[in-house]
Write an enzyme that holds these catalytic residues in place. Structure first.
Site, mmCIF file in Angstrom:
data_model
loop_
_atom_site.group_PDB
_atom_site.id
_atom_site.type_symbol
_atom_site.label_atom_id
_atom_site.label_comp_id
_atom_site.label_asym_id
_atom_site.label_seq_id
_atom_site.Cartn_x
_atom_site.Cartn_y
_atom_site.Cartn_z
ATOM 1 N N ASN A 1 52.709 155.370 68.449
ATOM 2 C CA ASN A 1 53.750 154.454 68.492
ATOM 3 C C ASN A 1 53.927 153.559 69.486
ATOM 4 O O ASN A 1 54.824 153.105 70.251
ATOM 5 C CB ASN A 1 55.047 155.744 69.031
ATOM 6 C CG ASN A 1 56.286 155.307 68.921
ATOM 7 O OD1 ASN A 1 57.373 155.891 69.705
ATOM 8 N ND2 ASN A 1 56.551 154.348 68.092
ATOM 9 N N ASP B 1 45.711 151.133 61.403
ATOM 10 C CA ASP B 1 45.623 151.391 62.619
ATOM 11 C C ASP B 1 44.726 150.063 63.268
ATOM 12 O O ASP B 1 43.766 150.160 63.107
ATOM 13 C CB ASP B 1 45.129 152.494 63.136
ATOM 14 C CG ASP B 1 45.259 152.994 64.766
ATOM 15 O OD1 ASP B 1 45.693 151.930 65.676
ATOM 16 O OD2 ASP B 1 45.043 154.047 65.020
ATOM 17 N N CYS C 1 51.458 150.682 68.553
ATOM 18 C CA CYS C 1 51.128 149.391 67.717
ATOM 19 C C CYS C 1 51.937 149.304 66.316
ATOM 20 O O CYS C 1 52.868 148.221 66.398
ATOM 21 C CB CYS C 1 49.611 149.441 67.300
ATOM 22 S SG CYS C 1 48.420 149.953 68.554
ATOM 23 N N ARG C 2 51.791 150.062 65.417
ATOM 24 C CA ARG C 2 52.366 149.827 64.113
ATOM 25 C C ARG C 2 53.971 150.173 63.874
ATOM 26 O O ARG C 2 54.649 149.104 63.742
ATOM 27 C CB ARG C 2 51.718 150.582 62.971
ATOM 28 C CG ARG C 2 50.205 150.083 62.845
ATOM 29 C CD ARG C 2 49.479 150.992 61.956
ATOM 30 N NE ARG C 2 49.126 152.244 62.583
ATOM 31 C CZ ARG C 2 48.565 153.107 62.116
ATOM 32 N NH1 ARG C 2 48.172 153.175 60.899
ATOM 33 N NH2 ARG C 2 48.331 154.515 62.853
ATOM 34 N N SER C 3 54.213 151.159 64.500
ATOM 35 C CA SER C 3 55.554 151.612 64.358
ATOM 36 C C SER C 3 56.585 150.870 65.254
ATOM 37 O O SER C 3 57.907 150.713 64.655
ATOM 38 C CB SER C 3 55.716 153.313 64.373
ATOM 39 O OG SER C 3 55.383 153.557 65.822
ATOM 40 N N CYS D 1 53.889 156.171 63.641
ATOM 41 C CA CYS D 1 52.471 156.098 63.400
ATOM 42 C C CYS D 1 51.792 156.967 64.287
ATOM 43 O O CYS D 1 52.473 157.722 65.151
ATOM 44 C CB CYS D 1 51.954 154.531 63.486
ATOM 45 S SG CYS D 1 52.320 153.971 65.210
HETATM 46 C C1 6LJ Z 1 42.562 162.960 72.427
HETATM 47 C C2 6LJ Z 1 41.635 162.186 71.724
HETATM 48 C C3 6LJ Z 1 42.010 160.662 71.512
HETATM 49 C C4 6LJ Z 1 42.203 155.412 66.895
HETATM 50 C C5 6LJ Z 1 45.078 155.210 69.871
HETATM 51 C C6 6LJ Z 1 43.185 155.455 67.891
HETATM 52 C C7 6LJ Z 1 42.944 155.889 69.323
HETATM 53 C C8 6LJ Z 1 45.233 154.995 68.524
HETATM 54 C C9 6LJ Z 1 43.777 155.686 70.246
HETATM 55 C C10 6LJ Z 1 46.739 154.362 68.240
HETATM 56 C C11 6LJ Z 1 47.609 154.222 69.138
HETATM 57 C C12 6LJ Z 1 43.176 162.093 73.625
HETATM 58 C C13 6LJ Z 1 43.672 160.651 73.443
HETATM 59 C C14 6LJ Z 1 41.689 157.881 67.361
HETATM 60 C C15 6LJ Z 1 47.474 154.634 70.551
HETATM 61 C C16 6LJ Z 1 46.286 155.095 70.932
HETATM 62 C C17 6LJ Z 1 42.372 156.204 72.163
HETATM 63 C C18 6LJ Z 1 41.811 157.723 71.804
HETATM 64 C C19 6LJ Z 1 43.105 158.625 72.384
HETATM 65 C C20 6LJ Z 1 41.561 156.320 66.618
HETATM 66 C C21 6LJ Z 1 40.722 156.771 65.602
HETATM 67 C C22 6LJ Z 1 40.407 155.683 65.045
HETATM 68 C C23 6LJ Z 1 41.061 154.255 64.891
HETATM 69 C C24 6LJ Z 1 41.978 154.428 66.242
HETATM 70 N N1 6LJ Z 1 41.812 158.741 68.200
HETATM 71 N N2 6LJ Z 1 43.705 156.109 71.621
HETATM 72 N N3 6LJ Z 1 42.497 159.901 72.677
HETATM 73 N N4 6LJ Z 1 44.331 154.863 67.669
#
Ligand code: 6LJ
Length: 158
Positions: free
Chosen positions: A16, A130, A18-20, A13
């Protein structure tokens, strides 16, 4: 090189955390309960760098505890070697799949079968969303989808 008769699956995912890792833990428990875990190499990985080195999300940990499914993982990113050494690489959503397909091309001769984990769902819920910005209920839904899909995937490979 894997031992002969060893099957392998990598769950993937975005982060790595949450889902996976939930899919990995659910599948490992099912394979253990079925007495076939020694026949499998089971792991999970991320398409992104976002959470490398992190443990699973605390909401997922609580969900898994409530279902008595052991989960222990440290987030890592998918490597080129994964495309050579895993028989199945299973993603959660279309964005995971486009990233996996892009990476498989870069790895050149990947023999891995790239599929959505949801393609095994008898209830036909193709996408495992997600839950990062979601609720405990969203994590429970991820868990239930993983249970249905992993059961069907294990049956198909038994
Ligand atoms: C670069 C910009 C994004 C997410 C997640 C989302 C956001 C995640 C996360 C799943 C697992 C630097 C890092 C997105 C772990 C972390 C916050 C943003 C991370 C996104 C869009 C829609 C729904 C969920 N991106 N971390 N930063 N999923």
């Amino acid at each position: 090189m894997a031992a002969t008769g060893t099957k392998s699956v990598l769950f993937v995912c975005l982060g790595n955390i949450c889902r996976s890792p939930i899919a990995e833990a659910v599948f490992r428990k099912m394979a253990t309960d079925a007495g076939v875990v020694d026949k499998w190499r089971i792991d999970s990985a991320a398409t992104s760098n976002y959470e490398i080195g992190s443990p699973p999300d605390h909401r997922g940990q609580a969900c898994m505890k409530s279902h008595d499914v052991p989960m222990q993982h440290v987030a890592r990113k998918v490597t080129n070697d994964d495309f050579m050494s895993f028989e199945y690489i299973l993603g959660m959503d279309e964005s995971n799949m486009s990233e996996l397909n892009r990476r498989a091309k870069l790895a050149k001769t990947s023999p891995a079968k790239l599929e959505l984990l949801g393609s095994f769902d008898p209830q036909k819920q193709l996408i495992i969303k997600d839950p990062y910005y979601g609720s405990d209920e969203d994590f429970e839904k991820v868990y239930q989808q993983c249970v249905r899909c992993c059961k069907a995937f294990l049956e198909k490979n038994s």
